[in-house]
Design a protein around this motif. Sequence first.
Motif, PDB file in Angstrom:
ATOM      1  N   ILE A  58       0.839  -1.191   0.000  1.00 10.88           N
ATOM      2  CA  ILE A  58       0.000   0.000   0.000  1.00 10.88           C
ATOM      3  C   ILE A  58       0.879   1.247   0.000  1.00 10.88           C
ATOM      4  N   SER A  59       0.281   2.346  -0.366  1.00 12.40           N
ATOM      5  CA  SER A  59       0.951   3.644  -0.264  1.00 12.40           C
ATOM      6  C   SER A  59      -0.008   4.613   0.405  1.00 12.40           C
ATOM      7  N   THR A  60       0.550   5.599   1.076  1.00 12.36           N
ATOM      8  CA  THR A  60      -0.250   6.570   1.813  1.00 12.36           C
ATOM      9  C   THR A  60       0.155   7.972   1.417  1.00 12.36           C
ATOM     10  N   ALA A  61      -0.824   8.812   1.155  1.00 14.82           N
ATOM     11  CA  ALA A  61      -0.581  10.208   0.802  1.00 14.82           C
ATOM     12  C   ALA A  61      -1.362  11.099   1.756  1.00 14.82           C
ATOM     13  N   LYS A  62      -0.726  12.192   2.169  1.00 10.07           N
ATOM     14  CA  LYS A  62      -1.390  13.118   3.079  1.00 10.07           C
ATOM     15  C   LYS A  62      -2.672  13.651   2.454  1.00 10.07           C
ATOM     16  N   ALA A  63      -3.702  13.713   3.257  1.00 14.51           N
ATOM     17  CA  ALA A  63      -5.009  14.251   2.865  1.00 14.51           C
ATOM     18  C   ALA A  63      -5.757  13.356   1.880  1.00 14.51           C
ATOM     19  N   ARG A  64      -5.131  12.235   1.451  1.00 17.06           N
ATOM     20  CA  ARG A  64      -5.804  11.339   0.509  1.00 17.06           C
ATOM     21  C   ARG A  64      -6.027   9.950   1.098  1.00 17.06           C
ATOM     22  N   GLY A  65      -5.288   9.587   2.114  1.00 13.30           N
ATOM     23  CA  GLY A  65      -5.443   8.277   2.704  1.00 13.30           C
ATOM     24  C   GLY A  65      -4.531   7.243   2.089  1.00 13.30           C
ATOM     25  N   SER A  66      -4.855   5.970   2.294  1.00 12.50           N
ATOM     26  CA  SER A  66      -4.027   4.857   1.818  1.00 12.50           C
ATOM     27  C   SER A  66      -4.728   4.121   0.686  1.00 12.50           C
ATOM     28  N   PHE A  67      -3.893   3.627  -0.251  1.00 11.96           N
ATOM     29  CA  PHE A  67      -4.399   2.945  -1.431  1.00 11.96           C
ATOM     30  C   PHE A  67      -3.581   1.680  -1.683  1.00 11.96           C
ATOM     31  N   VAL A  68      -4.188   0.730  -2.380  1.00  7.71           N
ATOM     32  CA  VAL A  68      -3.478  -0.477  -2.785  1.00  7.71           C
ATOM     33  C   VAL A  68      -2.564  -0.125  -3.950  1.00  7.71           C
ATOM     34  N   SER A 147       6.706   3.794 -19.320  1.00  9.25           N
ATOM     35  CA  SER A 147       6.113   2.690 -20.060  1.00  9.25           C
ATOM     36  C   SER A 147       4.600   2.837 -19.984  1.00  9.25           C
ATOM     37  N   HIS A 148       3.943   3.025 -21.133  1.00  5.85           N
ATOM     38  CA  HIS A 148       2.505   3.274 -21.164  1.00  5.85           C
ATOM     39  C   HIS A 148       2.133   4.448 -20.257  1.00  5.85           C
ATOM     40  N   GLY A 149       3.007   5.437 -20.197  1.00  5.77           N
ATOM     41  CA  GLY A 149       2.744   6.640 -19.420  1.00  5.77           C
ATOM     42  C   GLY A 149       3.138   6.570 -17.963  1.00  5.77           C
ATOM     43  N   VAL A 150       3.531   5.403 -17.478  1.00  5.25           N
ATOM     44  CA  VAL A 150       3.862   5.223 -16.059  1.00  5.25           C
ATOM     45  C   VAL A 150       5.373   5.303 -15.860  1.00  5.25           C
ATOM     46  N   PRO A 151       5.856   6.172 -14.964  1.00  7.84           N
ATOM     47  CA  PRO A 151       7.308   6.270 -14.721  1.00  7.84           C
ATOM     48  C   PRO A 151       7.864   4.953 -14.183  1.00  7.84           C
ATOM     49  N   GLN A 152       8.929   4.457 -14.841  1.00 10.92           N
ATOM     50  CA  GLN A 152       9.530   3.199 -14.443  1.00 10.92           C
ATOM     51  C   GLN A 152      11.014   3.321 -14.121  1.00 10.92           C
ATOM     52  N   GLN A 153      11.648   4.407 -14.546  1.00 12.16           N
ATOM     53  CA  GLN A 153      13.094   4.527 -14.370  1.00 12.16           C
ATOM     54  C   GLN A 153      13.492   5.990 -14.427  1.00 12.16           C
ATOM     55  N   ILE A 154      14.465   6.366 -13.591  1.00 10.20           N
ATOM     56  CA  ILE A 154      15.048   7.708 -13.598  1.00 10.20           C
ATOM     57  C   ILE A 154      16.519   7.566 -13.950  1.00 10.20           C
ATOM     58  N   SER A 155      17.012   8.450 -14.809  1.00 12.00           N
ATOM     59  CA  SER A 155      18.417   8.365 -15.207  1.00 12.00           C
ATOM     60  C   SER A 155      18.994   9.761 -15.370  1.00 12.00           C
ATOM     61  N   THR A 156      20.195   9.960 -14.839  1.00  6.56           N
ATOM     62  CA  THR A 156      20.934  11.202 -15.046  1.00  6.56           C
ATOM     63  C   THR A 156      22.251  10.846 -15.718  1.00  6.56           C
ATOM     64  N   SER A 157      22.383  11.273 -16.968  1.00  7.25           N
ATOM     65  CA  SER A 157      23.493  10.868 -17.819  1.00  7.25           C
ATOM     66  C   SER A 157      24.348  12.084 -18.178  1.00  7.25           C
ATOM     67  N   SER A 209      10.568   8.759  -4.705  1.00  5.14           N
ATOM     68  CA  SER A 209       9.330   8.096  -4.283  1.00  5.14           C
ATOM     69  C   SER A 209       8.129   8.687  -4.995  1.00  5.14           C
ATOM     70  N   ARG A 210       8.105  10.018  -5.083  1.00  2.07           N
ATOM     71  CA  ARG A 210       6.971  10.701  -5.726  1.00  2.07           C
ATOM     72  C   ARG A 210       6.920  10.380  -7.214  1.00  2.07           C
ATOM     73  N   ILE A 214       6.271   4.928  -5.463  1.00  3.24           N
ATOM     74  CA  ILE A 214       6.590   3.733  -4.676  1.00  3.24           C
ATOM     75  C   ILE A 214       6.495   3.955  -3.169  1.00  3.24           C
ATOM     76  N   GLY A 215       6.167   5.167  -2.720  1.00  4.11           N
ATOM     77  CA  GLY A 215       6.192   5.391  -1.293  1.00  4.11           C
ATOM     78  C   GLY A 215       7.616   5.435  -0.780  1.00  4.11           C
ATOM     79  N   ASP A 216       7.779   5.508   0.528  1.00  4.81           N
ATOM     80  CA  ASP A 216       9.121   5.657   1.085  1.00  4.81           C
ATOM     81  C   ASP A 216       9.657   4.387   1.728  1.00  4.81           C
ATOM     82  N   SER A 217       8.955   3.257   1.544  1.00  4.74           N
ATOM     83  CA  SER A 217       9.384   2.016   2.187  1.00  4.74           C
ATOM     84  C   SER A 217       9.890   0.973   1.210  1.00  4.74           C
ATOM     85  N   VAL A 218       9.800   1.251  -0.083  1.00  3.85           N
ATOM     86  CA  VAL A 218      10.273   0.305  -1.097  1.00  3.85           C
ATOM     87  C   VAL A 218      11.668   0.720  -1.544  1.00  3.85           C
TER      88      VAL A 218
END
Length: 255
Positions: A58-68, A147-157, A209-210, A214-218
């Motif tokens: 799960i992930s939790t966001a302030k003012a929004r609660g927790s989601f799967v 991938s399909h609009g979802v962030p999957q990787q960050i790179s600084t080259s 995380s943002r 992935i939240g701050d625990s992964v």
Amino acid sequence: MAQPRYQQIADDIRRRIEAGVLPAGAPLASETEMVAEYRAARETVRKAMATLRAEGLISTAKARGSFVRPRWPVRRLGMDRYRVETRQRDEQPTEKATSFTKDQGIDWSAYTMDKEYAEVGANEQLGDLLNVDPGTPLLRRHFVFRSHGVPQQISTSYLLLDMVGGTPVADPANEPWPGGNIAQLATLGITVDQVREQVRTRMPTPDESRILGIGDSVPVLTITRTMLAAGRPVEAAVDIVLPGDRVELDYVIDL
């Protein structure tokens, strides 16, 4: 011996997630509702939720609660993934690809990126990686691969500015580029023939995380990469960041 109450609550919610009763993206009950449902102390509910966050469920966001959290397929990162880029360079196939599209198992149409370019001076780490003096002008390229609009990787080259400045390689409008760095450098007469990678794990920064959701625990995998041509470093990526629960490293070592 009976399980602690917080673990019992976490087990119940985990079963609901695994059974699909709580699908990806579904909101969880509020803390107050859980206190009433499980007849448990507020601190016990908080501990159960912390357990599920630590597991990446799960992930939790302030003012929004927790989601799967969505359960993304685990992608294999093998030693051969850069060969798709050498094929783009050497064979120029009709189907566009990079190591990222190979890793993700996606078509070119599903690949997009956020990009930010800047000219910077080499710090001590980059000087060591690229075998240049600190302060040497570099082109910094910060990417978020989707991938399909979802962030999957960050790179600084980083590339040497005197090598790429004023060329199509330095123009962000040309990204994404089929064949990636290997094909780009080939247009400048530079043939990458070796890739060196160092892999570590750590917890994500708040920005990571943002961006990756992935939240701050992964934990994340971080790769420091150097590309070489005839022994000369020609590109360095200091932080390639990937969610630790979405990738696995697969290497074969011949003895």
